[in-house]
Design a protein around this motif. Structure first.
Motif, PDB file in Angstrom:
ATOM      1  N   ALA A   4      10.564  -5.821   2.311  1.00  0.00           N
ATOM      2  CA  ALA A   4      11.489  -6.758   1.679  1.00  0.00           C
ATOM      3  C   ALA A   4      11.196  -8.167   2.175  1.00  0.00           C
ATOM      4  CB  ALA A   4      12.926  -6.368   1.999  1.00  0.00           C
ATOM      5  N   LEU A   5      10.761  -8.238   3.429  1.00  0.00           N
ATOM      6  CA  LEU A   5      10.439  -9.541   4.013  1.00  0.00           C
ATOM      7  C   LEU A   5       9.319 -10.206   3.228  1.00  0.00           C
ATOM      8  CD1 LEU A   5      11.560 -10.964   6.594  1.00  0.00           C
ATOM      9  CD2 LEU A   5       9.370 -10.381   7.634  1.00  0.00           C
ATOM     10  N   ALA A   6       8.266  -9.440   2.945  1.00  0.00           N
ATOM     11  CA  ALA A   6       7.122 -10.016   2.220  1.00  0.00           C
ATOM     12  C   ALA A   6       7.562 -10.505   0.849  1.00  0.00           C
ATOM     13  CB  ALA A   6       6.006  -8.984   2.085  1.00  0.00           C
ATOM     14  N   LEU A   7       8.460  -9.748   0.188  1.00  0.00           N
ATOM     15  CA  LEU A   7       8.896 -10.148  -1.138  1.00  0.00           C
ATOM     16  C   LEU A   7       9.823 -11.360  -1.064  1.00  0.00           C
ATOM     17  CD1 LEU A   7       8.359  -9.144  -4.010  1.00  0.00           C
ATOM     18  CD2 LEU A   7      10.615  -8.154  -3.961  1.00  0.00           C
ATOM     19  N   ASN A   8      10.748 -11.335  -0.079  1.00  0.00           N
ATOM     20  CA  ASN A   8      11.627 -12.487   0.080  1.00  0.00           C
ATOM     21  C   ASN A   8      10.827 -13.729   0.434  1.00  0.00           C
ATOM     22  OD1 ASN A   8      13.788 -10.898  -0.465  1.00  0.00           O
ATOM     23  ND2 ASN A   8      14.413 -10.625   1.666  1.00  0.00           N
ATOM     24  N   PHE A   9       9.784 -13.520   1.237  1.00  0.00           N
ATOM     25  CA  PHE A   9       8.925 -14.643   1.595  1.00  0.00           C
ATOM     26  C   PHE A   9       8.290 -15.226   0.335  1.00  0.00           C
ATOM     27  CE2 PHE A   9       4.642 -16.189   2.652  1.00  0.00           C
ATOM     28  CZ  PHE A   9       4.983 -17.233   3.494  1.00  0.00           C
ATOM     29  N   GLN A  47       2.757 -11.387  -2.041  1.00  0.00           N
ATOM     30  CA  GLN A  47       3.045 -10.338  -3.021  1.00  0.00           C
ATOM     31  C   GLN A  47       1.980  -9.257  -3.020  1.00  0.00           C
ATOM     32  OE1 GLN A  47       4.160 -12.323  -6.892  1.00  0.00           O
ATOM     33  NE2 GLN A  47       5.405 -10.493  -6.800  1.00  0.00           N
ATOM     34  N   SER A  48       0.717  -9.670  -2.806  1.00  0.00           N
ATOM     35  CA  SER A  48      -0.355  -8.676  -2.736  1.00  0.00           C
ATOM     36  C   SER A  48      -0.086  -7.711  -1.592  1.00  0.00           C
ATOM     37  CB  SER A  48      -1.705  -9.352  -2.522  1.00  0.00           C
ATOM     38  OG  SER A  48      -1.899 -10.369  -3.452  1.00  0.00           O
ATOM     39  N   ALA A  49       0.318  -8.273  -0.445  1.00  0.00           N
ATOM     40  CA  ALA A  49       0.621  -7.431   0.717  1.00  0.00           C
ATOM     41  C   ALA A  49       1.760  -6.476   0.370  1.00  0.00           C
ATOM     42  CB  ALA A  49       0.999  -8.305   1.903  1.00  0.00           C
TER      43      ALA A  49
END
Lengths: 268, 89
Positions: A4-9, A47-49
């Motif tokens: 969720a962090l990666a997406l929120n980022f 987003q790729s991550a």
């Protein structure tokens, strides 16, 4: 959770991109637009991550429901936009401003995605097939390219309508054509892949379910649009209106059919 | 997963198992599980098909992208003159 962090980022970075672009418009400073574009690159990486993580966690390609397809869509739009900038380096600065709308669209898509269920669930049997990746990824790539043609079509109508002879208008017209052609090709191949999958899973390659019918209508629309462009010289403003109308059909095929019509494609 | 048997004149000719996305084939016919009811495990809809036209459709699927590629990405138009967009691109 890291995911969720990666997406929120990436959401935050798209927001930063929009703000930076906005400031760039107001102050007319080029470096702010470049900052906006580098924000898109950073969001793309995040987003790729996220997509990679989700793929490995769920053990299936993350494109099986609305949440997953919306996040994938945002990723693809940024990716194709970046690739187009890379492919037209001599016109980079002309196309740099489009990034504002790309970020805006990605924000809307990610925002819409957050309204849907994001839990990783096991796939319904109909989707448990490798065809899922081919069919959905190709169609989504087509939609993403057509979304870009829609954005540029809108920009063209607002900014270049009265300046048909300008270099900028020619560049945007070319951008519209290339994205529409790319989207049309992917749409064609994606529909055919779906057809082959349907034949192997359901025993018939075309069942006239609402999604199939509407995707065919959309496909015919873009086929006619490109023919009008080639043979009747419907370029510039006329073609820009066609990209807007065509994208309305894409939206209906993508969302409308899921919400208002039920058929073989109603998963979620 | 469903068990299927092909019976003719009270003789079992073939039997196999099929599920959604993995049909079972016998004698030119394909047996598909085309649907199911998640609330009722005893319900399943099956479809049997024989479509000799499929190879023609698939041939079209292979030819069409080539045609699109040629018409959109080749450097000259039908009458041999270079298209303006291609020179600019």
């Amino acid at each position: 959770m890291s995911s969720a962090l990666a997406l929120n980022f990436s959401f935050a970075v798209y927001l930063g991109s929009v703000l930076s672009y906005g400031a760039g418009y107001l102050t007319r400073r080029k470096f702010l637009k470049w900052t906006g574009f580098f924000c898109i690159l950073a969001a793309l990486a995040a987003q790729s991550a996220y997509l990679g993580w989700r793929w490995s966690q769920g053990n299936y390609a993350p494109m099986s429901n609305m949440y997953e397809s919306l996040t994938l869509m945002a990723w693809l739009i940024s990716l194709i936009y970046t690739l187009f900038l890379y492919k037209s380096l001599n016109q980079t600065f002309t196309f740099l401003g489009i990034g504002f709308w790309v970020s805006m669209l990605c924000l809307i898509l990610l925002g819409a995605a957050s309204l849907h269920d994001r839990s990783i669930q096991s796939l319904v049997p109909a989707l448990q097939s490798n065809w899922l990746v081919f069919h959905v990824a190709v169609i989504m790539t087509g939609y993403a390219a057509l979304a870009l043609s829609f954005l540029v079509g809108g920009i063209y109508i607002v900014c270049c309508r009265d300046k048909k002879e300008s270099e900028k208008a020619a560049a945007f017209d070319g951008f519209m054509e290339r994205t529409t052609v790319l989207g049309f090709l992917f749409l064609t191949v994606g529909i055919m892949l779906g057809s082959v999958w349907a034949n192997s899973a359901w025993g018939s390659y075309w069942s006239w379910d609402p999604k199939e019918t509407w995707s065919l209508i959309t496909w015919f629309f873009y086929a006619v649009a490109l023919h009008l462009r080639k043979t009747k010289n419907w370029k510039h403003e006329k073609f820009a209106w066609l990209t807007l109308a065509g994208f309305a059909l894409v939206l209906f095929t993508y969302f409308g059919v899921n919400y208002w019509l039920s058929g073989l494609h109603s998963y979620a | 997963m469903k068990a299927a048997e092909v019976v003719k004149d009270e003789k079992t000719l073939a039997s196999g198992r099929l599920s959604v996305n993995s049909p079972f084939q016998y004698g030119g016919y394909t047996f598909y599980q085309s649907g199911y009811d998640p609330r009722d495990p005893d319900f399943s809809s099956l479809q049997v098909s024989k479509d000799p036209g499929v190879p023609f459709v698939y041939a079209g699927f292979i030819i069409l992208p080539f045609g699109l590629y040629l018409s959109f990405y080749r450097k000259t138009s039908a009458n041999g003159t270079a298209r303006k967009e291609d020179i600019n691109a």
